[in-house]
Write a protein that holds these residues in place. Structure first.
Motif, PDB file in Angstrom:
ATOM      1  N   GLY A 106      -3.995  25.172 -55.277  1.00  0.00           N
ATOM      2  CA  GLY A 106      -4.303  26.600 -55.215  1.00  0.00           C
ATOM      3  C   GLY A 106      -5.460  26.960 -54.324  1.00  0.00           C
ATOM      4  O   GLY A 106      -6.038  28.051 -54.454  1.00  0.00           O
ATOM      5  N   LYS A 107      -5.811  26.083 -53.383  1.00  0.00           N
ATOM      6  CA  LYS A 107      -6.919  26.359 -52.469  1.00  0.00           C
ATOM      7  C   LYS A 107      -6.405  27.108 -51.233  1.00  0.00           C
ATOM      8  O   LYS A 107      -5.288  26.870 -50.763  1.00  0.00           O
ATOM      9  N   HIS A 108      -7.223  27.986 -50.689  1.00  0.00           N
ATOM     10  CA  HIS A 108      -6.941  28.553 -49.380  1.00  0.00           C
ATOM     11  C   HIS A 108      -7.090  27.432 -48.349  1.00  0.00           C
ATOM     12  O   HIS A 108      -7.992  26.587 -48.474  1.00  0.00           O
ATOM     13  N   VAL A 109      -6.226  27.427 -47.340  1.00  0.00           N
ATOM     14  CA  VAL A 109      -6.194  26.281 -46.420  1.00  0.00           C
ATOM     15  C   VAL A 109      -6.344  26.742 -44.974  1.00  0.00           C
ATOM     16  O   VAL A 109      -5.615  27.628 -44.507  1.00  0.00           O
ATOM     17  N   TYR A 110      -7.286  26.121 -44.299  1.00  0.00           N
ATOM     18  CA  TYR A 110      -7.485  26.315 -42.862  1.00  0.00           C
ATOM     19  C   TYR A 110      -7.361  24.946 -42.223  1.00  0.00           C
ATOM     20  O   TYR A 110      -7.871  23.949 -42.762  1.00  0.00           O
TER      21      TYR A 110
END
Length: 383
Positions: A106-110
């Protein structure tokens, strides 16, 4: 009221690009200036967490830059609910696993590009990210370079009239590693490790063309390995199995024709390591990493071809420099700040995994074109 903090897990920042551009010049810069500014002067702090395989390197780097946390256990870091963002700068072949795990957590990913080893894998990651409701982005750093920002300004101002063509030259001589050390890691020249200039640079050329000039409809390319033997970081010779040079023609949906040469086996005879010449009915421009010079139709000379006499005109002096007119940030940091703003505002990032998948698709089509000796059209990638 306590200050909000974005905790960012950075995987792969012991490598050259991950360290210099993403950690040192982006995340640490944002941390040290007090974080991300949001409405009414309020700021959100930025806190990096280093992730990698080499505990000694991570510990030394953390101490050097006053970073409190580091870990060799990615799953443990991702299980921490206080971690907001995951960034991946690992080698391409290792990236998908990390990105998948971050999405599942559930982490935002870059991510550095390419986000996966194939366009189908990248599309799958994008769909997983959409279903998870997270923000996802892929590095599009060249769009934030001063030279291309000036080019964008010229396009928006109608300087070119109708754009006819784009010609790009990128590259420099990467030493083989025998008598002088190479400036790039050896995996860049091994196809089995995800190396190759097409896989690396065609992703860049795709987003430059798509965002400045129009959708890429087809590609005709020739990729080759000019230097067949190189020496690795231990001084041992190895076979270069990946392409080190590529010559491409890209046809855009609006009729613009782009030609871009990319090479790690070329000596530089231009003002910058990459330059794009844009020719239009009303004017032309040559943009590099920082500079941009122009020639309007009203100031265009009339050269006459005469091979029997020396050329008396100084063609470079007939162009004018585009003024800065603003202060430019480091391109990597500028996109980092944009992505984190999108995370904080819960809005889609424009340069997402789908955009990254289209860049990989162009690289795949370029390699297929080179292999089969034919023009390859690009199919629409469904979201």
């Amino acid at each position: 009221m306590s200050q909000k903090t974005l905790r960012i897990a950075l995987n792969g920042v012991t490598g050259r690009m991950g360290y210099r551009q993403h950690l040192l010049r982006s995340v640490l810069e944002l941390r040290d200036r007090g974080g991300i500014e949001i409405a009414d002067g309020e700021r959100v702090a930025v806190e990096p967490i280093l992730v990698g395989r080499d505990s000694a390197k991570l510990a030394e780097m953390a101490q050097r830059h006053s970073i409190d946390e580091w870990s060799t256990e990615l799953d443990t870091v991702l299980s921490d609910e206080s971690v907001d963002v995951y960034f991946d700068a690992q080698i391409t072949s290792a990236r998908e696993r990390g990105v998948r795990a971050a999405i599942a957590a559930g982490k935002h990913v870059y991510s550095e590009k390419p986000v996966a080893e194939s366009s189908s894998q990248a599309v799958e990651l994008a769909r997983l990210a959409e279903r998870a409701g997270i923000r996802h982005g892929v590095v599009h750093d060249k769009l934030y370079l001063p030279g291309l920002l000036k080019l964008r300004r010229l396009i928006d101002g109608g300087f070119f009239g109708r754009v006819l063509s784009v010609r790009g030259e990128f590259g420099y001589w990467v030493f083989e590693g025998d008598w002088q050390s190479a400036q790039r890691p050896s995996w860049n020249y091994r196809a089995e490790d995800g190396g190759g200039i097409v896989s690396d640079m065609f992703c860049h050329w795709h987003y430059v063309l798509e965002n400045l000039f129009g959708r890429v409809d087809s590609v005709t390319a020739r990729a080759t390995t000019h230097i067949p033997t190189r020496w690795d970081e231990r001084g041992e010779a190895y076979e270069a199995t990946a392409d080190d040079s590529a010559y491409g023609i890209f046809e855009l949906a609006n009729g613009v024709i782009a030609q871009i040469n990319s090479s790690w086996a070329v000596r530089v005879n231009r003002d910058e390591l990459v330059e794009f010449q844009v020719d239009g009915t009303e004017g032309s421009a040559v943009a590099g990493l920082r500079g941009c010079r122009v020639q309007h139709r009203s100031m265009t000379p009339k050269p006459v071809w005469n091979p029997d006499l020396p050329t008396g005109e100084r063609f470079r002096e007939q162009w004018s420099q585009v003024p800065d007119n603003e202060e430019f940030e480091n391109g990597f940091k500028a996109q980092w700040e944009r992505f984190l703003h999108d995370v904080l505002r819960d809005r889609p990032h424009p340069y997402d995994f789908f955009a990254g998948a289209r860049g990989i698709q162009l690289a795949e089509a370029g390699l297929r074109s080179s292999r089969d000796g034919q023009r390859v059209p690009l199919e629409s990638l469904e979201r």
